[in-house]
Design a protein around this motif. Structure first.
Motif, PDB file in Angstrom:
ATOM      1  N   ARG A  14     -50.745 -58.733  79.335  1.00  8.67           N
ATOM      2  CA  ARG A  14     -51.791 -59.440  78.589  1.00  8.67           C
ATOM      3  C   ARG A  14     -51.801 -60.915  78.986  1.00  8.67           C
ATOM      4  N   ALA A  15     -50.605 -61.461  79.219  1.00 15.31           N
ATOM      5  CA  ALA A  15     -50.530 -62.880  79.576  1.00 15.31           C
ATOM      6  C   ALA A  15     -51.200 -63.135  80.925  1.00 15.31           C
ATOM      7  N   GLU A  27     -54.815 -63.532  80.712  1.00 14.62           N
ATOM      8  CA  GLU A  27     -55.309 -64.700  79.979  1.00 14.62           C
ATOM      9  C   GLU A  27     -55.021 -65.988  80.747  1.00 14.62           C
ATOM     10  N   ASN A  28     -53.805 -66.128  81.219  1.00 12.18           N
ATOM     11  CA  ASN A  28     -53.431 -67.329  81.955  1.00 12.18           C
ATOM     12  C   ASN A  28     -52.323 -67.007  82.950  1.00 12.18           C
ATOM     13  N   ALA A  75     -51.148 -68.540  85.346  1.00  6.80           N
ATOM     14  CA  ALA A  75     -50.230 -69.641  85.659  1.00  6.80           C
ATOM     15  C   ALA A  75     -49.042 -69.641  84.698  1.00  6.80           C
ATOM     16  N   ALA A  76     -49.276 -69.225  83.444  1.00  9.81           N
ATOM     17  CA  ALA A  76     -48.178 -69.172  82.478  1.00  9.81           C
ATOM     18  C   ALA A  76     -47.136 -68.157  82.923  1.00  9.81           C
ATOM     19  N   ARG A  93     -59.535 -64.083  79.515  1.00 16.04           N
ATOM     20  CA  ARG A  93     -60.001 -65.346  80.089  1.00 16.04           C
ATOM     21  C   ARG A  93     -59.901 -65.432  81.599  1.00 16.04           C
TER      22      ARG A  93
END
Lengths: 322, 375, 532
Positions: free
Chosen positions: A184-185, A188-189, A191-192, A312
């Motif tokens: 999920r991360a 969304e992002n 880079a994280a 995103r």
């Protein structure tokens, strides 16, 4: 309208919703990881063909199913290569995959079986047959509940139950496991995830491969469960409808179940114009019925059913910023 | 700092992509037990070996120019119009209505009216997805695909319903003689030198060339084109500059749909001379490959369209003389989209590396002789 | 202490991106238990160097030693295991995850989440007590303020047992009070024996917070000095390589009639009020600076005046009403009304990066007779105009055919400024005019803005750089939480007073505790959350 008719329509709904559900969950894994997949259609088609072809040749539907999954996975590998490794346009890659499957299946089917781009009709062990759940026969005579259990819940092929099981399983994987958190991360992002020392590429490939396995099930069910063999373009836009259902479901597994059941219901209705005419008391053109699922897809995409916020990072190749 | 000379970007990359696509096509042909070299010879002979073959090649190319331009124009606004097929189908419906119900005194008037109607019908079919994208953010890729399916159902409805001619077939009646477009045979043959005999290439080919020029003017010379391109590169920049996103999305898609619709003057009016089921025959989708390969430039689209015209005609010949089905063209089309579109970086990155080493190679020398460095 | 091995030692680090050499043969040491500053202009190579240290990029050459042990940092995982933690300038958080999930991501204990989350919850509590790092573990990241998000980033690093913490431009998004709090946290970390590397371009922070400072310029390490033994002027000269004027040369303003008048302007976005009724005016021949931490409504205000964000309220230019929504509320009508606009983000708004310079030079004015004939564009006029502007504004290289993306940040900004200033506007809107711009270009752009003011034009300047606001503006208005907290004459105010206004405190004469300021800031993010 009597209970039997309702049950028949609902029974068809479940059958028709099954490939949509598989495909929708497939898209869910891919898109939650940030890889937009418009190529669900092509993967399903590749799997439908290979599963039917191999099942016809070997006589075993299980070998057919495995072959179908391999077929969908190889399409996934192309999509991964294009959109993850080479950071290409994910939409274009998906479109290419759809055409590739559309062309290859017919070319190979024609040269292999010489039946105008079909596979031979499947029978016996080369097909998935309906299974009767325990007690269904015994309870059949119980009023109302008996027929519901016998007709609607029991009597589907094993893949229908697998699809239904995939719903809680997907939810659990996404929400309760380390893999799900990272998946999920990354949607969304990324880079994280990258700065946390986890490989974005590996995660996305994993998601794309899960997508391949699930579309493999979807295609195999089409050709060896729902129908008895492969015919050209047999997916008939189901991949796109699954995408619309995914948006409708706001990328959530349980909602995906309800969304695909809705589309399955519409498809079931379009097979039974008599039911619709009986209820509405008007003449419905069969072309309108055919177009109904597509029209509903547009209506859903138009957001008349609430606004959906996609993951995103969806559709964007991950490039480390400079 | 440009990474590559422009010629490499415009010519070399599409060429390498094409070679890759050709290679994998050959692999497929080998895999189904046919000989790719023989296949190529049959294709060249069948598509380019006679004026008849050229007449088919250019007929198909005309279709693909229209649909390729449609995709190309939309691409400049970063809209992915996959609805060319449905828009072309609707254009066909428009052409059929005009040709069947208006008695024209001369084909030129018929052509003008049919082209305008086809464009309007195609544009109208693109308008709804465009409006939904502009106002509601609905994904135009999926909505245009859905509109392809809906267009097919609609065509089906008309051809077995209101527009159906007598007989078994779901098709309209033949268009009147006055609506018949001159073919290449009519135009270029003389009694003692028959050319293009029986081939469907017709005057619509020249309309397609005019469309290429018009699109070039639109995109690279006009103010609207400037706005379309700036919107395509950066929507926030366009908004900052006072360019309305809704207006650009709508205009671009209307032009795109109009171009796709205009294909019908070639296939429906020029060739079939009536409207049949599945009249667009996938040309709308080929437009995607054509536009990608042509780098969304009208000249590139023209060349790519001729190439695909060759593939289409050659493919038809193949299915006549070998065991290779016509669907092989779809495979080639997919491979071209894959390599020129999705795997662009796979081709581009190694080439960029080659060029940057080529450029850096003289550097160790130039360091010691800084004063004399010259490019 | 002198005997201890350096916490970090770099030897001969080089890194190129294509033809651009970002780091050239860099060597330096950071002693353990210190706060070490790295200072340099934009593009000096600071962030690249730190990204190499964190394994985000791979160095082309050179070696890295951590606490005396040579180490090959191939990826972030290696860096994390070596005890390096990094707080990037742009936070690397998952916006719709909770604080806890963000902290755990990538450092989970097992395949199942629950045990990891439970352990993280306990550790977060301990860390919060130890370092003054209070964050609600169950808050969703996108709902909390930037200061809080930064603490999450620090917690992430500490949770991974970092003992070397790198912070890249950490104060860019903070109010002065929040920045002070951050430096206190860093002080605590240092007291616990951790090593901190602080990357910044702000001299003041270096002087206040660090023990030693390394100066970088154009990819090279120029010098490392102890902070106590240097001063801002020396550091500035080391950074730029020549003497710099830290002050803009300008005469007092002679304001004329009001040009822009704004009253009760309100902006709402997705149901959240971003601008909550602001009123002000800008006169001819003056520069009004709008100060404030990013995200307090200044960007929205500029966009409204620029014509591409709807609002309610009233705004007039030279007495003529500007439509604030619907018809006429667009960039083109604004330009026709005499408003020029240098937007905050030149890369996504001010320029089309894939256009050549000559195509950009008419961007926004492409409909005027200067650049178009009928429905066609006048390419010859654009190219000629571009060449002329490049010469006047000293754009390098002066090649109109070069794509905008291939110019440096400063030269890109000069193209935008040239375009907007040379159309003879009555009002110039300027957002972050020198963000990502080298010092040479900063001086030039500042001079141009002052020259425009002296020519009797009105200028509205929005900047998050307090130094820039103070040195350029004639009057300063401070925005906080969508409102203007106060207006001051630039000559009669100072950083402390503006800093309090930026934190939403209006009685700037009274003494204020840090806790009070913090509570005020928290109230703001809580109210933003409720509105969302």
């Amino acid at each position: 309208m009597d209970l039997a008719t309702i049950l028949q329509v609902l029974d068809t709904t479940v059958r028709l919703a099954t490939p949509l559900l598989f495909a929708c969950l497939a898209g869910l894994f891919s898109e939650r990881a940030g890889i937009v997949d418009i190529g669900l259609e092509g993967k399903m088609l590749a799997a439908a063909f290979l599963s039917a072809a191999i099942a016809a040749v070997t006589g075993s539907v299980w070998i057919g199913l495995s072959a179908g999954i391999v077929g969908a996975l190889s399409m996934s590998a192309i999509h991964g290569l294009a959109s993850i490794t080479f950071r290409g346009n994910q939409l274009i890659s998906g479109v290419a995959i759809n055409f590739l499957a559309q062309g290859l299946t017919v070319v190979i089917a024609q040269s292999w079986f010489n039946q105008g781009g079909r596979t031979p009709a499947l029978a016996g062990g080369a097909r998935f047959h309906s299974i009767t759940l325990p007690g269904a026969e015994a309870l059949r005579e119980v009023p109302v509940l008996g027929p519901i259990y016998y007709e609607l819940i029991s009597g589907h092929s094993i893949l229908v139950y697998v699809a239904l099981l995939c719903v809680p399983l997907s939810w659990w994987v996404l929400q309760r496991t380390r893999f799900g958190l990272r998946l999920r991360a990354v949607g969304e992002n990324p880079a994280a995830v990258d700065t946390a020392g986890v490989s974005v590429e590996r995660l996305r490939y994993a998601a794309v491969m899960i997508c391949g396995v699930l579309t493999g099930f979807a295609g195999a069910y089409l050709a060896t469960g729902l129908q008895a063999g492969f015919v050209r373009d047999m997916t008939a836009g189901r991949g796109y409808i699954a995408l619309a259902a995914l948006i409708f479901a706001k990328w959530r597994p349980w909602a995906a179940l309800w969304a695909t059941l809705l589309f399955g219901f519409l498809q079931a209705l379009s097979l039974r114009p008599d039911v619709l005419e009986g209820v509405l008391r008007i003449d419905v053109s069969s072309q309108l019925l055919d177009a109904l699922p597509y029209i509903l897809t547009v209506v859903i995409l138009a957001g008349f059913v609430g606004r959906a916020i996609p993951p995103r990072a969806g559709g964007e190749p991950y490039v480390k910023e400079r | 700092m440009q990474k590559m000379p422009q010629w490499a970007d415009v010519l070399l990359i599409p060429l390498v992509s094409l070679i890759l696509a050709a290679f994998f096509s050959a692999v497929v042909i080998l895999a189904i037990g046919e000989n790719p070299w023989e296949a190529l010879k049959i294709m060249v002979e069948g598509a380019l070996g006679s004026t008849y073959g050229w007449g088919y090649t250019l007929y198909y190319a005309t279709n693909f120019i229209f649909t390729g331009l449609a995709v190309a124009v939309a691409n400049h606004a970063k809209m992915f119009n996959i609805g060319g097929e449905g828009q072309a189908v609707m254009g066909g419906l428009g052409v059929a209505l005009v040709c069947l119900y208006i008695p024209f005194p001369h084909w030129t008037l018929a052509l003008l009216a049919a082209a305008a109607t086809a464009a309007v019908f195609g544009a109208a079919w693109a308008a709804i997805p465009a409006l939904l994208q502009a106002k509601r953010g609905s994904h135009i890729v999926i909505t245009t695909i859905m509109f392809n399916f809906i267009a097919a159902s609609l065509l089906n409805y008309f051809l077995i319903g209101p527009l159906k001619a007598d007989g078994m077939e779901p098709a309209t009646a033949r268009f009147p003689e006055a609506a018949r477009l001159p073919t290449f045979q009519d135009m270029f043959s003389s009694p003692d030198n028959p050319l293009f005999r029986g081939a469907p290439a017709n005057v619509a080919f020249f309309v397609a060339i005019l469309a290429c020029i018009a699109v070039w003017l639109l995109i690279w010379r006009s103010r609207l084109g400037y706005e379309i391109r700036s919107f395509g590169w950066s929507e926030p920049a366009a908004r900052y500059a006072g360019i309305s996103p809704v207006r650009i999305i709508m205009l671009t898609m209307l032009i795109s749909g109009g171009l796709a619709g205009m294909m019908a003057i070639n296939n429906v009016m020029g060739e079939a001379e009536r409207l049949v089921l599945n009249s667009a025959e996938g040309a709308g989708f080929i437009g995607i490959a054509v536009a990608l390969m042509g780098r969304s430039h009208p000249l590139g689209v023209f060349l790519a369209a001729v190439l695909f015209g060759f593939l289409y005609q050659g493919g038809a010949e193949l299915s006549l003389w070998t065991g290779i089905p016509r669907d092989m063209v779809v495979v080639i089309q997919a491979l071209v989209i894959l390599f020129t579109g999705a795997l662009d970086n796979m081709v581009r990155m190694p080439l960029e590396r080659v060029f940057s080493t080529l450029r850096r190679a003289p550097k160790p020398d130039s360091k010691s002789t800084t004063a004399r460095t010259a490019e | 202490m002198a005997d201890a091995a350096p916490a970090i030692e770099l030897k001969g680090i080089s890194k190129s991106f294509g033809p651009v050499q970002a780091n050239k043969d860099i060597s330096f040491k950071v002693m353990p238990g210190t706060i070490h500053g790295i200072i340099g202009e934009n593009g000096a190579g600071k962030s690249t160097l730190m990204s190499i240290l964190y394994g985000f990029y791979k160095a082309d050459a050179g070696e890295i030693t951590i606490h005396g042990t040579p180490i090959d940092i191939t990826d972030s995982q290696t860096a994390i295991r070596a005890g390096i933690g990094m707080v990037f300038q742009h936070f690397k958080l998952v916006p719709n995850f909770t604080v806890l999930e963000n902290v755990v991501l990538g450092a989970e204990d097992s395949g199942l989440l629950r045990p990891s989350l439970a352990r993280a919850r306990r550790e977060l509590k301990a860390l919060a007590e130890e370092y003054e790092l209070n964050v609600d573990p169950d808050a969703v990241v996108e709902d909390i303020g930037v200061g809080m998000q930064q603490r999450v980033e620090i917690l992430k690093a500490l949770y991974r047992q970092a003992d070397i913490l790198i912070l890249d431009e950490p104060t860019g998004v903070l109010t002065p009070a929040e920045a002070d709090h951050l430096f206190r946290i860093l002080g605590n970390l240092k007291d616990q024996g951790k090593t901190v590397i602080l990357i910044t371009h702000k001299l003041r922070e270096i002087m206040e917070a660090t023990d030693a400072v390394s100066v970088m310029r154009r990819g090279e390490m120029i010098e490392t000095v102890t902070t106590a033994g240097t001063n801002p002027t020396e550091l500035a000269e080391l950074m730029v390589g020549r003497t710099v004027l830290l002050q803009v040369d300008k005469t007092p303003a002679t304001p004329g009639a009001p040009v822009l008048q704004v009253s009760d302007l309100k902006v709402e976005h997705d149901g959240v009020a971003r601008v909550k009724g602001v009123s002000f005016e800008v006169r001819a021949g003056e520069i009004l600076g709008i100060a404030g931490v990013a995200g307090n409504g200044q960007s929205e205000l500029l966009e409204v005046l620029g014509g591409y964000r709807p609002a309610t309220g009233r705004a007039t230019v030279n007495g003529v009403d500007l439509p604030l929504s619907g018809r006429g509320a667009d960039g083109r009508s604004r330009r026709d009304a005499g408003i020029a606009h240098v937007p905050e983000d030149r890369q996504s708004e001010g320029l089309v990066m894939e256009f050549a310079a000559w195509e950009n030079v008419g961007f926004g004015y492409h409909h005027t007779d200067r650049y178009s004939r009928g429905t066609l564009m006048d390419h010859a006029a654009l190219k000629a105009d571009c060449a002329a502007k490049m010469e006047r504004f000293d754009v390098r290289p002066p090649n109109p055919n070069l794509l905008a993306k291939n110019f440096s940040g400063g030269n890109q900004q000069k193209i935008v400024v040239a375009r907007e200033m040379e159309c003879d506007p009555d009002l110039l809107l300027v957002g972050q005019p020198t963000r990502g711009v080298d010092i040479g270009a900063i001086e030039f752009i500042h001079q141009q803005i002052v020259a425009l003011r002296d020519a009797g034009k009105a200028v509205l300047l929005v900047s998050v750089e307090l130094d820039e606001i103070l040195s350029l503006s004639d009057r300063v208005a401070v925005m906080f939480d969508g409102r203007i907290m106060g207006e001051r004459q630039a000559s009669e105010t100072n950083e402390r007073e503006l800093g309090l206004l930026m934190a939403g405190i209006t009685d700037t004469d009274a003494p204020h505790s840090e806790a009070e300021i913090e509570a005020n800031l928290a109230r703001r993010s809580a109210s933003a959350e409720k509105e969302a």
